[in-house]
Design a protein around this motif. Structure first.
Motif, mmCIF file in Angstrom:
data_model
loop_
_atom_site.group_PDB
_atom_site.id
_atom_site.type_symbol
_atom_site.label_atom_id
_atom_site.label_comp_id
_atom_site.label_asym_id
_atom_site.label_seq_id
_atom_site.Cartn_x
_atom_site.Cartn_y
_atom_site.Cartn_z
ATOM 1 N N THR A 1 104.267 76.704 -44.802
ATOM 2 C CA THR A 1 103.575 76.550 -43.319
ATOM 3 C C THR A 1 104.687 76.305 -42.283
ATOM 4 N N ALA A 2 105.802 75.592 -42.446
ATOM 5 C CA ALA A 2 106.847 75.597 -41.446
ATOM 6 C C ALA A 2 107.390 77.147 -41.332
ATOM 7 N N PHE B 1 100.107 84.377 -33.762
ATOM 8 C CA PHE B 1 99.474 82.943 -33.297
ATOM 9 C C PHE B 1 98.268 82.893 -34.126
ATOM 10 N N ALA B 2 97.349 83.572 -34.280
ATOM 11 C CA ALA B 2 96.285 83.603 -34.844
ATOM 12 C C ALA B 2 96.514 83.341 -36.605
ATOM 13 N N GLY B 3 97.438 84.110 -36.899
ATOM 14 C CA GLY B 3 97.825 84.126 -38.402
ATOM 15 C C GLY B 3 98.371 82.654 -38.599
ATOM 16 N N GLY B 4 99.156 82.224 -37.775
ATOM 17 C CA GLY B 4 99.578 80.841 -37.943
ATOM 18 C C GLY B 4 98.564 79.693 -37.935
ATOM 19 N N ALA B 5 97.563 79.817 -37.066
ATOM 20 C CA ALA B 5 96.540 79.043 -36.963
ATOM 21 C C ALA B 5 95.706 79.015 -38.308
ATOM 22 N N ILE B 6 95.378 80.237 -38.760
ATOM 23 C CA ILE B 6 94.547 80.302 -39.965
ATOM 24 C C ILE B 6 95.273 79.760 -41.269
ATOM 25 N N ILE B 7 96.551 79.873 -41.270
ATOM 26 C CA ILE B 7 97.285 79.425 -42.301
ATOM 27 C C ILE B 7 97.442 77.864 -42.340
ATOM 28 N N SER B 8 97.489 77.361 -41.039
ATOM 29 C CA SER B 8 97.585 75.900 -40.824
ATOM 30 C C SER B 8 96.139 75.371 -41.025
ATOM 31 N N PHE C 1 93.929 76.186 -43.344
ATOM 32 C CA PHE C 1 93.464 76.597 -44.654
ATOM 33 C C PHE C 1 94.582 75.701 -45.655
ATOM 34 N N ASN C 2 95.704 75.191 -45.196
ATOM 35 C CA ASN C 2 96.820 74.410 -45.610
ATOM 36 C C ASN C 2 96.366 72.895 -45.387
ATOM 37 N N GLY C 3 95.751 72.756 -44.463
ATOM 38 C CA GLY C 3 95.424 71.503 -44.121
ATOM 39 C C GLY C 3 96.677 70.757 -43.087
#
Length: 131
Positions: free
Chosen positions: A83-84, A119-126, A128-130
């Protein structure tokens, strides 16, 4: 292309850094990393001519980088390397933003679209990873 090789090496670096921060504090990693980097660099810099303006800019560069690495250290410890690294990979957005604000460099349309996708990819990963 050297940028792609750099990105691949940075991927390896993230995994090594994740291992390091589980065993040492930020300042231990910073100290030993800096010392090793200085020793590796020494033979190369002895041949270079360096002026005081360059030293001032490098000092600012290192202060900014120190802040970035400290934030990265805290992020990897808190949310994990996956995530980081996703959020850290959004730096092109800030390159474009600060480039436009301070240097009047306007990014291309394709860059803007790519940055939005990152940015959208980072938001999606964040999401779904909570994180």
């Amino acid at each position: 292309h050297f940028a792609l090789i750099g990105a691949m090496l940075y991927g390896i670096y993230y995994l090594i850094y994740d291992w390091e921060i589980k065993r040492a504090s930020f300042f231990v990693i910073l100290f030993w990393g800096s010392l090793i980097t200085m020793l590796i660099s020494l033979p190369f810099i002895l041949r270079e001519k360096i002026d005081t303006e360059l030293i001032k800019v490098i000092a600012i560069d290192r202060i900014v980088l120190l802040g970035a690495f400290y934030c990265l250290y805290l992020s990897v410890k808190k949310v994990g390397v996956g995530t980081a690294s996703t959020f850290e990979s959004m730096y092109p957005l800030f390159v474009a933003l600060f480039g436009a604000i301070y240097f009047k460099i306007i990014p291309s349309t394709s860059f803007i679209v790519g940055a939005i996708l990152i940015f959208a990819g980072g938001a999606i990963i964040s999401y779904f990873n909570g994180s």
